[in-house]
Design a protein around this motif. Structure first.
Motif, PDB file in Angstrom:
ATOM      1  N   ARG A   1      43.057  36.902  29.581  1.00  0.00           N
ATOM      2  CA  ARG A   1      42.867  38.058  28.695  1.00  0.00           C
ATOM      3  C   ARG A   1      42.000  39.129  29.361  1.00  0.00           C
ATOM      4  NH1 ARG A   1      42.098  34.023  24.725  1.00  0.00           N
ATOM      5  NH2 ARG A   1      39.852  34.449  24.704  1.00  0.00           N
ATOM      6  N   ALA A   2      40.971  38.694  30.092  1.00  0.00           N
ATOM      7  CA  ALA A   2      40.095  39.657  30.767  1.00  0.00           C
ATOM      8  C   ALA A   2      40.867  40.444  31.827  1.00  0.00           C
ATOM      9  CB  ALA A   2      38.905  38.946  31.395  1.00  0.00           C
ATOM     10  N   ALA A   3      41.744  39.755  32.582  1.00  0.00           N
ATOM     11  CA  ALA A   3      42.546  40.433  33.603  1.00  0.00           C
ATOM     12  C   ALA A   3      43.493  41.441  32.964  1.00  0.00           C
ATOM     13  CB  ALA A   3      43.313  39.399  34.423  1.00  0.00           C
ATOM     14  N   GLU A   4      44.104  41.057  31.836  1.00  0.00           N
ATOM     15  CA  GLU A   4      44.991  41.989  31.142  1.00  0.00           C
ATOM     16  C   GLU A   4      44.220  43.215  30.654  1.00  0.00           C
ATOM     17  OE1 GLU A   4      46.646  39.594  28.085  1.00  0.00           O
ATOM     18  OE2 GLU A   4      48.154  38.646  29.391  1.00  0.00           O
ATOM     19  N   ARG A   5      43.029  42.978  30.132  1.00  0.00           N
ATOM     20  CA  ARG A   5      42.185  44.091  29.647  1.00  0.00           C
ATOM     21  C   ARG A   5      41.816  45.046  30.772  1.00  0.00           C
ATOM     22  NH1 ARG A   5      36.436  42.882  26.566  1.00  0.00           N
ATOM     23  NH2 ARG A   5      35.264  44.678  27.385  1.00  0.00           N
ATOM     24  N   LEU A   6      41.610  44.476  31.974  1.00  0.00           N
ATOM     25  CA  LEU A   6      41.219  45.287  33.128  1.00  0.00           C
ATOM     26  C   LEU A   6      42.415  45.844  33.890  1.00  0.00           C
ATOM     27  CD1 LEU A   6      38.388  42.914  34.412  1.00  0.00           C
ATOM     28  CD2 LEU A   6      38.050  45.204  33.440  1.00  0.00           C
ATOM     29  N   HIS A   7      43.604  45.428  33.499  1.00  0.00           N
ATOM     30  CA  HIS A   7      44.841  45.857  34.162  1.00  0.00           C
ATOM     31  C   HIS A   7      44.852  45.441  35.635  1.00  0.00           C
ATOM     32  CE1 HIS A   7      45.710  48.152  30.569  1.00  0.00           C
ATOM     33  NE2 HIS A   7      44.549  48.777  30.677  1.00  0.00           N
ATOM     34  N   ILE A   8      44.412  44.203  35.889  1.00  0.00           N
ATOM     35  CA  ILE A   8      44.483  43.635  37.232  1.00  0.00           C
ATOM     36  C   ILE A   8      45.040  42.221  37.102  1.00  0.00           C
ATOM     37  CG2 ILE A   8      42.534  44.997  38.110  1.00  0.00           C
ATOM     38  CD1 ILE A   8      40.796  42.492  37.867  1.00  0.00           C
ATOM     39  N   ALA A   9      45.408  41.628  38.252  1.00  0.00           N
ATOM     40  CA  ALA A   9      45.886  40.245  38.242  1.00  0.00           C
ATOM     41  C   ALA A   9      44.699  39.297  38.114  1.00  0.00           C
ATOM     42  CB  ALA A   9      46.665  39.958  39.517  1.00  0.00           C
ATOM     43  N   GLN A  10      44.994  38.067  37.662  1.00  0.00           N
ATOM     44  CA  GLN A  10      43.908  37.102  37.455  1.00  0.00           C
ATOM     45  C   GLN A  10      43.229  36.665  38.753  1.00  0.00           C
ATOM     46  OE1 GLN A  10      44.793  33.902  34.749  1.00  0.00           O
ATOM     47  NE2 GLN A  10      43.259  32.550  35.701  1.00  0.00           N
ATOM     48  N   PRO A  11      43.989  36.393  39.853  1.00  0.00           N
ATOM     49  CA  PRO A  11      43.305  35.935  41.079  1.00  0.00           C
ATOM     50  C   PRO A  11      42.249  36.919  41.606  1.00  0.00           C
ATOM     51  CG  PRO A  11      45.641  35.444  41.196  1.00  0.00           C
ATOM     52  CD  PRO A  11      45.457  36.280  39.978  1.00  0.00           C
ATOM     53  N   PRO A  12      42.521  38.244  41.672  1.00  0.00           N
ATOM     54  CA  PRO A  12      41.465  39.155  42.117  1.00  0.00           C
ATOM     55  C   PRO A  12      40.246  39.144  41.206  1.00  0.00           C
ATOM     56  CG  PRO A  12      43.599  40.235  42.229  1.00  0.00           C
ATOM     57  CD  PRO A  12      43.807  38.949  41.487  1.00  0.00           C
ATOM     58  N   LEU A  13      40.466  38.952  39.902  1.00  0.00           N
ATOM     59  CA  LEU A  13      39.336  38.885  38.976  1.00  0.00           C
ATOM     60  C   LEU A  13      38.465  37.671  39.293  1.00  0.00           C
ATOM     61  CD1 LEU A  13      37.710  39.710  36.483  1.00  0.00           C
ATOM     62  CD2 LEU A  13      39.391  38.478  35.077  1.00  0.00           C
ATOM     63  N   SER A  14      39.115  36.511  39.478  1.00  0.00           N
ATOM     64  CA  SER A  14      38.363  35.297  39.813  1.00  0.00           C
ATOM     65  C   SER A  14      37.588  35.482  41.112  1.00  0.00           C
ATOM     66  CB  SER A  14      39.318  34.104  39.935  1.00  0.00           C
ATOM     67  OG  SER A  14      39.987  33.869  38.720  1.00  0.00           O
ATOM     68  N   GLN A  15      38.220  36.142  42.085  1.00  0.00           N
ATOM     69  CA  GLN A  15      37.573  36.366  43.376  1.00  0.00           C
ATOM     70  C   GLN A  15      36.340  37.261  43.226  1.00  0.00           C
ATOM     71  OE1 GLN A  15      40.046  38.393  46.210  1.00  0.00           O
ATOM     72  NE2 GLN A  15      38.803  37.769  47.952  1.00  0.00           N
ATOM     73  N   GLN A  16      36.471  38.321  42.438  1.00  0.00           N
ATOM     74  CA  GLN A  16      35.352  39.240  42.238  1.00  0.00           C
ATOM     75  C   GLN A  16      34.180  38.561  41.526  1.00  0.00           C
ATOM     76  OE1 GLN A  16      35.079  42.452  43.356  1.00  0.00           O
ATOM     77  NE2 GLN A  16      37.017  42.100  44.429  1.00  0.00           N
ATOM     78  N   ILE A  17      34.473  37.695  40.562  1.00  0.00           N
ATOM     79  CA  ILE A  17      33.398  36.998  39.854  1.00  0.00           C
ATOM     80  C   ILE A  17      32.705  36.017  40.801  1.00  0.00           C
ATOM     81  CG2 ILE A  17      32.844  35.474  37.936  1.00  0.00           C
ATOM     82  CD1 ILE A  17      33.605  38.341  37.134  1.00  0.00           C
ATOM     83  N   ARG A  18      33.482  35.351  41.672  1.00  0.00           N
ATOM     84  CA  ARG A  18      32.891  34.449  42.672  1.00  0.00           C
ATOM     85  C   ARG A  18      31.970  35.236  43.611  1.00  0.00           C
ATOM     86  NH1 ARG A  18      32.772  29.054  41.661  1.00  0.00           N
ATOM     87  NH2 ARG A  18      34.869  28.234  41.151  1.00  0.00           N
ATOM     88  N   GLN A  19      32.419  36.397  44.027  1.00  0.00           N
ATOM     89  CA  GLN A  19      31.596  37.223  44.908  1.00  0.00           C
ATOM     90  C   GLN A  19      30.288  37.622  44.217  1.00  0.00           C
ATOM     91  OE1 GLN A  19      33.920  40.582  46.174  1.00  0.00           O
ATOM     92  NE2 GLN A  19      35.254  39.370  47.520  1.00  0.00           N
ATOM     93  N   LEU A  20      30.369  37.927  42.940  1.00  0.00           N
ATOM     94  CA  LEU A  20      29.177  38.300  42.189  1.00  0.00           C
ATOM     95  C   LEU A  20      28.205  37.128  42.113  1.00  0.00           C
ATOM     96  CD1 LEU A  20      27.663  40.368  40.431  1.00  0.00           C
ATOM     97  CD2 LEU A  20      29.011  39.565  38.472  1.00  0.00           C
ATOM     98  N   GLU A  21      28.731  35.943  41.838  1.00  0.00           N
ATOM     99  CA  GLU A  21      27.856  34.763  41.781  1.00  0.00           C
ATOM    100  C   GLU A  21      27.226  34.477  43.145  1.00  0.00           C
ATOM    101  OE1 GLU A  21      29.587  31.858  38.314  1.00  0.00           O
ATOM    102  OE2 GLU A  21      30.801  32.036  40.145  1.00  0.00           O
ATOM    103  N   ASP A  22      28.023  34.610  44.198  1.00  0.00           N
ATOM    104  CA  ASP A  22      27.488  34.371  45.546  1.00  0.00           C
ATOM    105  C   ASP A  22      26.385  35.366  45.880  1.00  0.00           C
ATOM    106  OD1 ASP A  22      29.251  32.300  45.841  1.00  0.00           O
ATOM    107  OD2 ASP A  22      30.734  33.462  47.006  1.00  0.00           O
ATOM    108  N   GLU A  23      26.583  36.629  45.498  1.00  0.00           N
ATOM    109  CA  GLU A  23      25.578  37.652  45.813  1.00  0.00           C
ATOM    110  C   GLU A  23      24.297  37.430  45.033  1.00  0.00           C
ATOM    111  OE1 GLU A  23      25.174  42.530  45.908  1.00  0.00           O
ATOM    112  OE2 GLU A  23      27.142  41.573  45.779  1.00  0.00           O
TER     113      GLU A  23
END
Length: 304
Positions: free
Chosen positions: A20-42
């Protein structure tokens, strides 16, 4: 960390579902998961409990969600405010004006400006014409309403708003007070209540020039800084003066008679002045309204 990371995280934190979050952002789910992982790593923390259904925020995630919402709201407000200031719809506008402008032109123009730009703070300061020029040079004001017109000066621009007739202001007991009109030369034996002649330009300069053209140099009875003071002294019999027609109409019933001057007319030009380099939308909007004032204002403006 970029703003998009915070936007992605807020969407996920509110939806608690990657799809649902990916649909709301108009992006695919894998890039969303990747961006959240990057945020946690940072950040070096875990923000999500991914093994639960639905996804849950950790304590650190709850804190970041609240702070990220606030940061994004403040950023969006800053962007909106910046755009409004850039369009002249917000901010501050400092205006200098001669007192007589309050009787013709300025109230209508200011009223129209407030209607058009209610979020612009207007700072009004009464001053003499020469003080307006100095205030513009020193950037203490953005716009000035001057009478008479400012002396030509590099860097300053001005535009005529109104060419208003002067009329004679006489004590009620004056021998000419009951006349329909008088020649300016008929006041040659009277003492005048006048504004300071210096610094130039000054209203006194206009009045003295008109008197000299009529064959006499006016004798000074009292020098004043404000129109109201002049009217009070004239009512007390101290002397006579010339005042703009609209100011005279507003001052009836104070022991002063206002008598029209026979031709040739003596006029009181009112101009709007600004720094030539100033292209701010707030200033340009005021200039536009001032220029339109002759077309939209009743009575006096349309007769001149």
């Amino acid at each position: 960390m970029e703003l998009r990371h915070l936007r992605y995280f807020v969407a996920l934190g509110e939806e608690l579902n990657f799809t649902r979050a990916a649909e709301r952002l108009h992006i695919a789910q894998p890039p969303l998961s990747q961006q959240i992982r990057q945020l946690e790593d940072e950040l070096g923390v875990t923000l999500l409990q991914r093994n639960s259904r639905p996804v849950r925020l950790t304590e650190a995630g709850e804190l970041l969600l609240a702070r990220a919402r606030s940061l994004l709201a403040n950023f969006e407000a800053a962007v909106a405010d910046t755009r409004r200031v850039g369009r002249g719809q917000a901010g501050k506008l400092a205006i200098g004006f001669v007192g007589s402008a309050m009787f013709a032109g300025l109230p209508d123009i200011i009223g129209s400006y407030r209607d058009a730009c209610p979020d612009v703070e207007l700072v009004l300061d009464e001053m003499l014409a020469a003080e307006i020029a100095e205030a513009l040079r020193r950037r203490r004001i953005d716009v000035g309403f001057a009478r008479p017109a400012l002396l030509p000066e590099a860097g300053l621009a001005q535009r005529l708003i109104l060419e208003e007739p002067y009329i004679a202001a006489l004590p009620r007991a004056h021998p000419l007070a009951e006349r329909d009109d008088i020649a300016l030369a008929e006041l040659s034996d009277d003492a005048f209540v006048l504004y300071p002649a210096r610094p130039e330009p000054s209203v006194t300069g206009l009045i003295v020039a008109a008197c000299q053209a009529a064959g006499f140099t006016p004798r000074l009875a009292q020098e004043v800084l404000h129109l109201q003071t002049a009217i009070g002294l004239i009512a007390a019999g101290v002397g006579v003066s010339l005042v703009p027609e609209a100011a005279a109409r507003a001052q009836t019933g104070r022991g002063v008679a206002y008598v029209r001057l026979a031709a040739p007319a003596v006029t009181a030009p009112l101009t709007i002045a600004w720094r030539e380099e100033d292209v701010s939308p707030a200033v340009q909007r005021l200039l536009d309204l001032a220029t339109r004032w002759r077309e939209i204002a009743p009575g006096l403006a349309r007769r001149n």
